[in-house]
Design a protein around this motif. Structure first.
Motif, PDB file in Angstrom:
ATOM      1  N   VAL A  96      -4.436 -13.285 -25.286  1.00  0.00           N
ATOM      2  CA  VAL A  96      -5.467 -12.963 -24.274  1.00  0.00           C
ATOM      3  C   VAL A  96      -5.138 -13.736 -23.425  1.00  0.00           C
ATOM      4  O   VAL A  96      -4.375 -14.656 -23.726  1.00  0.00           O
ATOM      5  CB  VAL A  96      -6.908 -14.634 -24.799  1.00  0.00           C
ATOM      6  CG1 VAL A  96      -7.841 -14.680 -23.815  1.00  0.00           C
ATOM      7  CG2 VAL A  96      -7.957 -13.752 -26.480  1.00  0.00           C
ATOM      8  N   GLN A  97      -5.719 -13.290 -22.217  1.00  0.00           N
ATOM      9  CA  GLN A  97      -4.694 -14.311 -20.890  1.00  0.00           C
ATOM     10  C   GLN A  97      -6.682 -14.050 -20.293  1.00  0.00           C
ATOM     11  O   GLN A  97      -6.921 -13.646 -19.934  1.00  0.00           O
ATOM     12  CB  GLN A  97      -4.218 -13.060 -20.128  1.00  0.00           C
ATOM     13  CG  GLN A  97      -2.762 -12.790 -21.094  1.00  0.00           C
ATOM     14  CD  GLN A  97      -1.725 -11.596 -20.429  1.00  0.00           C
ATOM     15  OE1 GLN A  97      -1.901 -11.043 -19.587  1.00  0.00           O
ATOM     16  NE2 GLN A  97      -0.507 -12.197 -20.647  1.00  0.00           N
ATOM     17  N   LEU A  98      -5.919 -15.824 -19.192  1.00  0.00           N
ATOM     18  CA  LEU A  98      -7.280 -15.813 -18.778  1.00  0.00           C
ATOM     19  C   LEU A  98      -6.579 -16.097 -16.887  1.00  0.00           C
ATOM     20  O   LEU A  98      -5.601 -17.097 -16.737  1.00  0.00           O
ATOM     21  CB  LEU A  98      -8.386 -17.200 -18.891  1.00  0.00           C
ATOM     22  CG  LEU A  98      -7.987 -16.584 -20.632  1.00  0.00           C
ATOM     23  CD1 LEU A  98      -8.985 -18.042 -20.750  1.00  0.00           C
ATOM     24  CD2 LEU A  98     -10.057 -16.293 -20.411  1.00  0.00           C
ATOM     25  N   GLN A  99      -6.857 -15.544 -16.627  1.00  0.00           N
ATOM     26  CA  GLN A  99      -6.480 -15.874 -14.687  1.00  0.00           C
ATOM     27  C   GLN A  99      -8.078 -16.047 -13.677  1.00  0.00           C
ATOM     28  O   GLN A  99      -9.437 -15.588 -13.795  1.00  0.00           O
ATOM     29  CB  GLN A  99      -6.360 -14.098 -14.411  1.00  0.00           C
ATOM     30  CG  GLN A  99      -5.442 -13.816 -12.622  1.00  0.00           C
ATOM     31  CD  GLN A  99      -4.684 -14.332 -12.643  1.00  0.00           C
ATOM     32  OE1 GLN A  99      -3.551 -14.367 -13.033  1.00  0.00           O
ATOM     33  NE2 GLN A  99      -4.207 -15.551 -11.821  1.00  0.00           N
ATOM     34  N   ALA A 100      -7.778 -17.259 -13.026  1.00  0.00           N
ATOM     35  CA  ALA A 100      -9.059 -17.980 -12.944  1.00  0.00           C
ATOM     36  C   ALA A 100      -8.004 -17.727 -11.235  1.00  0.00           C
ATOM     37  O   ALA A 100      -6.964 -17.823 -10.851  1.00  0.00           O
ATOM     38  CB  ALA A 100      -8.505 -19.840 -12.914  1.00  0.00           C
ATOM     39  N   SER A 101      -9.132 -18.212 -10.067  1.00  0.00           N
ATOM     40  CA  SER A 101      -9.132 -17.536  -9.327  1.00  0.00           C
ATOM     41  C   SER A 101     -10.143 -18.058  -8.374  1.00  0.00           C
ATOM     42  O   SER A 101     -11.440 -19.157  -9.193  1.00  0.00           O
ATOM     43  CB  SER A 101      -8.558 -15.932  -8.366  1.00  0.00           C
ATOM     44  OG  SER A 101     -10.500 -15.021  -8.432  1.00  0.00           O
ATOM     45  N   GLY A 102      -9.987 -18.857  -6.423  1.00  0.00           N
ATOM     46  CA  GLY A 102     -11.531 -18.854  -6.103  1.00  0.00           C
ATOM     47  C   GLY A 102     -11.249 -19.855  -5.156  1.00  0.00           C
ATOM     48  O   GLY A 102     -12.401 -20.712  -4.969  1.00  0.00           O
ATOM     49  N   GLY A 103     -10.414 -20.811  -5.770  1.00  0.00           N
ATOM     50  CA  GLY A 103     -10.195 -22.099  -5.495  1.00  0.00           C
ATOM     51  C   GLY A 103     -10.175 -22.074  -3.774  1.00  0.00           C
ATOM     52  O   GLY A 103      -9.488 -21.034  -3.350  1.00  0.00           O
ATOM     53  N   GLY A 104      -9.990 -23.624  -3.247  1.00  0.00           N
ATOM     54  CA  GLY A 104      -9.421 -23.364  -1.600  1.00  0.00           C
ATOM     55  C   GLY A 104      -9.872 -25.002  -1.512  1.00  0.00           C
ATOM     56  O   GLY A 104     -10.133 -25.669  -2.309  1.00  0.00           O
ATOM     57  N   SER A 105     -10.023 -24.822   0.292  1.00  0.00           N
ATOM     58  CA  SER A 105      -9.777 -26.222   0.694  1.00  0.00           C
ATOM     59  C   SER A 105     -11.961 -25.593   1.592  1.00  0.00           C
ATOM     60  O   SER A 105     -11.953 -25.309   2.432  1.00  0.00           O
ATOM     61  CB  SER A 105      -9.336 -26.627   1.458  1.00  0.00           C
ATOM     62  OG  SER A 105      -8.280 -26.993   1.273  1.00  0.00           O
ATOM     63  N   VAL A 106     -12.552 -27.259   1.242  1.00  0.00           N
ATOM     64  CA  VAL A 106     -13.933 -27.008   1.992  1.00  0.00           C
ATOM     65  C   VAL A 106     -14.294 -28.417   2.223  1.00  0.00           C
ATOM     66  O   VAL A 106     -13.641 -29.437   1.958  1.00  0.00           O
ATOM     67  CB  VAL A 106     -14.723 -26.096   0.680  1.00  0.00           C
ATOM     68  CG1 VAL A 106     -15.206 -24.753   0.494  1.00  0.00           C
ATOM     69  CG2 VAL A 106     -15.006 -27.124  -0.740  1.00  0.00           C
ATOM     70  N   GLN A 107     -15.076 -28.705   3.030  1.00  0.00           N
ATOM     71  CA  GLN A 107     -15.740 -29.983   3.137  1.00  0.00           C
ATOM     72  C   GLN A 107     -16.681 -30.497   2.532  1.00  0.00           C
ATOM     73  O   GLN A 107     -17.422 -29.367   1.206  1.00  0.00           O
ATOM     74  CB  GLN A 107     -16.215 -29.575   4.593  1.00  0.00           C
ATOM     75  CG  GLN A 107     -15.147 -29.885   5.619  1.00  0.00           C
ATOM     76  CD  GLN A 107     -16.008 -29.656   7.287  1.00  0.00           C
ATOM     77  OE1 GLN A 107     -17.016 -29.947   8.041  1.00  0.00           O
ATOM     78  NE2 GLN A 107     -15.187 -30.654   8.831  1.00  0.00           N
ATOM     79  N   ALA A 108     -17.166 -31.251   2.714  1.00  0.00           N
ATOM     80  CA  ALA A 108     -17.992 -32.118   1.627  1.00  0.00           C
ATOM     81  C   ALA A 108     -19.605 -31.608   2.380  1.00  0.00           C
ATOM     82  O   ALA A 108     -19.789 -31.187   3.062  1.00  0.00           O
ATOM     83  CB  ALA A 108     -18.685 -33.820   1.555  1.00  0.00           C
ATOM     84  N   GLY A 109     -20.199 -31.057   1.053  1.00  0.00           N
ATOM     85  CA  GLY A 109     -21.600 -30.305   1.250  1.00  0.00           C
ATOM     86  C   GLY A 109     -21.254 -28.639   0.843  1.00  0.00           C
ATOM     87  O   GLY A 109     -22.176 -28.155   1.012  1.00  0.00           O
ATOM     88  N   GLY A 110     -20.159 -28.540   1.120  1.00  0.00           N
ATOM     89  CA  GLY A 110     -19.795 -26.885   0.753  1.00  0.00           C
ATOM     90  C   GLY A 110     -19.820 -26.339  -0.162  1.00  0.00           C
ATOM     91  O   GLY A 110     -20.418 -27.386  -1.810  1.00  0.00           O
ATOM     92  N   SER A 111     -19.812 -24.508  -0.046  1.00  0.00           N
ATOM     93  CA  SER A 111     -19.861 -24.173  -1.468  1.00  0.00           C
ATOM     94  C   SER A 111     -17.972 -23.277  -2.025  1.00  0.00           C
ATOM     95  O   SER A 111     -17.223 -22.987  -1.098  1.00  0.00           O
ATOM     96  CB  SER A 111     -21.081 -23.584  -1.890  1.00  0.00           C
ATOM     97  OG  SER A 111     -22.322 -23.888  -1.329  1.00  0.00           O
ATOM     98  N   LEU A 112     -18.823 -23.116  -3.388  1.00  0.00           N
ATOM     99  CA  LEU A 112     -16.764 -22.891  -3.560  1.00  0.00           C
ATOM    100  C   LEU A 112     -17.178 -21.404  -4.241  1.00  0.00           C
ATOM    101  O   LEU A 112     -18.196 -22.142  -5.580  1.00  0.00           O
ATOM    102  CB  LEU A 112     -15.669 -22.798  -3.767  1.00  0.00           C
ATOM    103  CG  LEU A 112     -14.790 -23.537  -2.733  1.00  0.00           C
ATOM    104  CD1 LEU A 112     -14.037 -24.097  -3.354  1.00  0.00           C
ATOM    105  CD2 LEU A 112     -14.728 -22.527  -2.162  1.00  0.00           C
TER     106      LEU A 112
END
Length: 115
Positions: free
Chosen positions: A1-17
């Protein structure tokens, strides 16, 4: 099994990811899936889990702000994060299994929330 995570980043407080984790090398629908995180200088913390039957569970600090979901056709699990706080800053990992025992891990994706 392999898992690939993505979608991280830098946001300001109150933001969404929205984090994504793709699964390969096995039968995705057979497994519970989880997201965990590790903040700088701290231990790894369980964040959310979704069962094979789509039942969702959350640690109290993210309840009402984060939402875990899965797509058994696309072999993926997601973590929608809203109202982010600086204390949510961490490397986020997807994992197979839980609660408490995780059989496979992804490589992690960094989320940084600035105040």
């Amino acid at each position: 099994v392999q898992l690939q995570a993505s979608g991280g980043g830098s946001v300001q407080a109150g933001g969404s990811l929205r984090l994504s984790c793709t699964f390969s090398g096995g039968t995705f629908s057979d497994y519970d899936m989880a997201w965990l995180r590790q903040a700088p200088g701290k231990g790894r913390e369980w964040v959310a889990r979704i069962s094979r039957n789509h039942a969702a569970y959350y640690v109290g600090s993210v309840q009402g702000r984060f939402s875990i979901s899965r797509n058994n056709i696309e072999n993926a699990v997601y973590l929608q994060m809203r109202s982010l706080r600086p204390e949510d800053t961490a490397v986020y990992y997807c994992a197979v299994g839980g609660p408490g025992e995780y059989k496979y891990w992804g490589q992690g994706t960094l989320v940084t929330v600035s105040s």
